[in-house]
Scaffold this active site. Structure first.
Site, PDB file in Angstrom:
ATOM      1  CG  ASP A   1       4.188  -2.880   4.793  1.00  0.00           C
ATOM      2  OD1 ASP A   1       3.612  -1.977   5.432  1.00  0.00           O
ATOM      3  OD2 ASP A   1       3.609  -3.642   4.002  1.00  0.00           O
TER       4      ASP A   1
ATOM      5  CG  ASP B   1      -7.664  -1.756   2.676  1.00  0.00           C
ATOM      6  OD1 ASP B   1      -7.108  -2.232   3.683  1.00  0.00           O
ATOM      7  OD2 ASP B   1      -7.884  -0.536   2.539  1.00  0.00           O
TER       8      ASP B   1
END
Lengths: 461, 517
Positions: free
Chosen positions: B252, B333
């Site tokens: 994305d 992350d």
């Protein structure tokens, strides 16, 4: 009288006809080769043999690959042997000075070339162009073994081999893929159902019976029989690798199943041990390679490879095996120089030799030397405080390459027999407490060292 | 074939539906229905489109109505049924629609493009998939091969690129188009890793002639994403065993035209400076009103992700062996940003991001979140930018540069409200510094309030380097130093009192006023 005459006449006739047949056979062969040479000598001066289908097919193949930027190199063992014999001549030969077809006209069923897949840009269109040039090609693909790790991935298949025929000669293009551990791997050439078994004499292929692993060769360009080809810079080394190139994959599917049942140990200690063990193995591999000594994964290290494609965290040390005939006296000093001092030496070269080196963070490197008997192998063990000797029996085995913790190492090809000899049929079950004198399945008492020899056969540092 | 769900109860989904329907090839059979509620944010444009398809009930759809529709793109309606909900608290009656659909022959339906390898790929794609607009246009098919300018002295031509993808094929399509148009891209180094055996993303990958790999999903939610990352990164280094780095992208992201140029100029830093954790194309604080200079780079103590470079040694030696196991529901992350993993190392980022996050739908995304934090992110569109003074991003050299900047910076009037535009004079190209209160290394109270009022990222602390933040305001370089925690506090003139912004009181009520002492 007439009877004897009849027999004599029969015998004479048979003899004459056989002689005539033999003469015909001889003359026909001679006639054919003369025809080839003679035909050419009329039109192209004295270039004998360059009219043969083999040379022409190879020439066309080289044209095809160079025009399509497919950087192939020659790996045909027959031709490389010849090149190796006349290496000086080949290296210094200049373009077009060949007067006789010495290499590519040698009678053989295939000409084998290789290709490093990551250097190939235009795979899509190559096939089509080959066919346009008159080649009839077969492509052999399979799943990419590099995706077959602990995680379950699947992608498009990768090409493993191409076999292209033109005018009754076949070129075998072996596709090499690079793998972690700095080596090139080629796959098994498997004949799937729909392939015509008579397309080429598959049984005569020099590569593809098993998957194979090779050191990445440096290449050089030479001119052979008037054709420019890339060959390994060290053809001798490549040729020596071929008979010992067989490769087996780690059993990832079984490893995943193992971890479903017995959860992996992810404690800090386990990870630290794995890291140290891996570094120790890399150092040992480097040292032994420099010495030119073959080794394989043995005992707990081999079990870790076979059962779970990894290092068993509670195994405490790294175990390697070396054939006693490969022993070199400078092994100990070489390890010392590499930062691995000798911790203990048991036995002697003639009997039950075992070396142990001290690595970082309390991880030991144990090297077991294997002795060959008529129908079994064995390695020895010694109990320091009692001088008791132990013998561990193994069925005979050969060595294969495999990939383990990002390294190319050897393991016994007949691994299950090796493992079961050492650990019995219950090897799948993790056992955390291990007594090397009693736990192995194949241990046998082997007497005791005479006290007079203890100084020599039991050395602790 | 295509299947799409548009949550037109929520805002902006009807816009996506209009976009999609416009991209469907003429003649295709459309089957629409409502699940739960589809009228609340079905606005005029969408209603007009439904009307143009011949629908009568669609444009008049009401709260919790049920509806079924079969028609043809550009052709007649084939059947429609509608049932109004009797009351606000209940739904319309179920409707059952049966129609006959006349079929047309394959030859009529297919296009006749020239027979090239590319068009063969196009054919395979278009016969399976729908909703990609002019890719499948008979008369004017959009190109699927791009020839971006070559990048001279390309230092990243052989760095593998891993595109981490799930099941958002239309996003993947947009992302791959921009990736393949970037200067210096090496298509054969790209691998798309799809989290699951979804067909349409693989079809998109095959359309562009790239390598696609599917991964059997493990675990759930964010752990599934994290396992997918691990499998993809391990596979990347297995497929390219000679590579020392890998570029990690997501489906994305728009990729800047100079993305590889940016990496080519900065990758040697990752090789030479052990104090670096990553290079990222994303500036967390780089919004349209706070980023200015495409040639400028920063060192920051965070790992932004969103288009970044991973060092192989970092992955193989540190991260892979202790990657979170499948039962740990952690974000990969967030885990990478933890001090145990980061270990005091920093990332290099550009002032103007080289990636743009366009994903609205996702595990951690929704329309509001996107609108607030991603829509107005500044994205570089200038090709071939020459980065300035790249070697000054090394550890010691950066300190020298920061000290230089702070010495040159004009100290602002700390009696003014830092949230107001008037805090900075109406100049351009100047460098200003402001000092805020930062009691300890982890005291971000004032910074968070400042970030909030400046409308930059305020959900956690990003972009700092030893208590210093760098951004732009009104096209001036604006430095913020946290006093006394930052080692740069010594640059503060003694007469200046550091700004303190108090967080609003815990009870929900009026937003906290900015207080200064």
């Amino acid at each position: 009288m007439s009877r004897i005459n009849k027999n004599v006449i029969l015998a004479l006739l048979t003899l004459t006809s056989s002689a005539f047949l033999l003469f015909q056979l001889y003359y026909y062969k001679h006639y054919l080769s003369a025809k080839n040479g003679a035909g050419l000598s009329k039109s192209k001066g004295s270039r004998i043999g360059f009219d043969g289908t083999q040379w022409r097919t190879v020439k066309k193949f080289i044209m095809l690959t160079s025009s399509q930027n497919v950087p192939v190199f020659l790996i045909d063992p027959l031709i490389l042997e010849l090149i190796n014999k006349n290496f000086e001549q080949v290296k210094n030969a200049s373009h077009g000075s060949a007067s006789e077809c010495k290499y590519f006209c040698v009678p053989r069923d295939f000409t084998a070339f290789a290709l490093q897949y990551h250097l190939w840009k235009n795979e899509e269109s190559w096939f089509r162009i080959a066919e346009n040039m008159g080649f009839q090609c077969l492509k052999f693909e399979s799943k990419d073994p590099r995706l077959d790790g602990i995680d379950s991935l699947s992608g498009t298949e990768i090409p493993l081999h191409y076999i292209c025929t033109l005018a009754s000669h076949a070129v075998h293009l072996v596709v090499f893929h690079e793998r972690s551990g700095n080596y090139l791997w080629h796959g098994h050439l498997r004949l799937k159902g729909h392939i015509d078994r008579k397309f080429v004499p598959f049984r005569k292929l020099q590569f593809g019976r098993y998957p194979g692993a090779f050191d990445r060769p440096e290449l050089q360009q030479v001119t052979i029989d008037g054709l420019e080809v890339l060959i390994p810079k060290d053809p001798m080394h490549f040729l020596e690798e071929i008979p010992h190139s067989r490769f087996i994959e780690c059993r990832y599917k079984e490893a995943r199943a193992f971890f479903q049942q017995y959860l992996d140990d992810n404690t800090v200690e386990a990870m630290a041990f794995r890291k140290s063990a891996k570094e120790l193995m890399q150092l040992a591999a480097k040292t032994l390679k420099k010495l030119g000594v073959r080794f394989w994964l043995s005992s707990g290290t081999c079990l870790g490879w076979y059962r779970q494609c990894g290092i068993i965290p509670y195994s405490k040390d790294v175990d390697l095996g070396i054939f006693i005939q490969d022993y070199k006296s400078d092994i100990i000093s070489a390890f010392q120089d590499a930062g691995l001092p000798l911790k203990h030496k048991f036995g002697k070269v003639e009997d039950s030799l075992e070396l142990s080196f001290q690595g970082k963070d309390d991880v030991k490197l144990d090297i077991f030397f294997f002795y060959e008997e008529t129908d079994y192998m064995w390695n020895g063990g010694t109990q320091a405080k009692t001088g008791k000797k132990f013998k561990y029996l193994f069925p005979k085995f050969t060595l294969c390459w495999t990939e383990f913790v990002d390294m190319k190492v050897r393991v016994p090809c007949e691994t299950i027999e090796y493992i079961e000899a050492n650990y019995g049929k219950t090897w799948k079950v993790p056992v955390r407490t291990w007594d090397w004198k009693r736990s192995p399945h194949n241990v046998q008492p082997n007497g005791v060292w005479p006290i007079s020899e203890w100084d020599e056969v039991i050395q602790l540092y | 074939m295509a299947k799409r769900v548009f949550d037109t109860y929520s805002p902006h989904e009807d816009e996506a539906m209009v976009l999609f329907l416009n991209m469907v090839a003429p003649g295709r059979v459309l089957i629409c229905t409502v699940k739960d509620e589809g009228s609340f944010h079905l606005k005029d444009t969408a209603k007009a489109l439904l009307r143009s398809l011949g629908s009568q009930a669609g444009p008049a759809l009401g709260w919790r109505d049920t509806w079924a529709f079969v028609g043809r793109k550009g052709g007649p309606v084939l059947g429609e049924k509608h049932s109004k909900s009797p009351a606000l608290s209940s739904w319309g009656d179920p409707v059952l629609l049966k129609t006959d659909v006349p079929l047309s022959s394959a030859e009529e339906a297919e296009c006749h493009w020239a027979d090239t390898e590319l068009n063969r790929r196009r054919h395979r794609f278009c016969s399976k998939v729908e909703g990609y607009g002019s890719v499948c246009s008979c008369k004017d098919p959009t190109p699927i091969e791009f020839s971006p300018d070559p990048l001279p002295d390309n230092k990243v031509f052989n760095v593998p690129v891993a595109v981490i993808a799930g099941n958002r094929p239309n996003y993947l399509y947009r992302m791959l188009r921009s990736l393949l148009s970037a200067q210096g891209v090496s298509p054969q180094m790209i691998t798309v890793f799809i989290d699951g055996y979804y067909e349409e993303p693989m079809d998109v990958v095959a359309l562009f002639g790239l390598r696609g790999i599917q991964h059997t999903p493990i675990s759930i939610k964010n752990a599934r994403v994290s396992q997918h990352y691990k499998a993809s990164l391990t596979a990347t280094f297995n497929l390219f065993p000679e590579a020392k780095f890998a570029v990690v992208l997501e489906e994305d992201l728009d990729i800047a035209v100079d993305f590889f140029s940016f990496l080519s100029q900065s990758i040697h830093l990752l090789e030479e400076d052990d104090s670096l954790y990553c290079i990222s194309a994303w500036n967390d604080q780089g919004y349209e009103h706070t980023a200015e200079d495409p040639a400028l780079l920063y060192r920051v103590e965070t790992m932004p992700g969103l288009g970044w470079v991973l060092r192989k040694s970092l992955y193989k030696e540190e991260l892979e062996p202790k990657w979170p196991t499948p039962e740990k529901l952690w974000d990969w992350d967030m885990w990478m940003r933890m001090p145990e993993q980061r270990r005091g190392r920093e990332c290099i980022i550009p002032d103007i991001s080289r990636s743009y996050h366009f994903g609205i739908v996702g595990l951690n995304m929704n329309g509001y979140f996107h609108e607030a934090y991603f829509k107005k992110h500044k994205f570089n569109t200038v090709p071939g930018v020459q980065l300035r003074n790249v070697d000054s991003l090394k550890k010691e050299a950066y300190e020298v540069e920061v000290h230089r900047l702070l010495s040159e910076a004009e100290v602002l009037d700390h009696s003014k409200n830092p949230c107001e535009d008037s805090f900075l004079p109406d100049t351009e190209g100047h460098t200003y510094v402001a000092f805020i209160r930062m009691e300890k290394d982890d005291d971000f109270t004032t910074w968070t309030q400042l970030a909030k009022c400046l409308h930059i990222w305020d959900l956690d602390v990003r972009g700092n380097h030893r208590g210093l933040w760098r951004l732009f305001r009104k096209r001036n370089h604006f430095l913020v130093v946290g006093v006394p925690a930052s080692p740069y506090s010594m640059k503060k003139p003694p007469s200046i009192t550091p700004i303190f912004l108090e967080p609003p009181p815990k009870e929900e009520g009026a937003p906290g006023a900015a207080e200064q002492t």
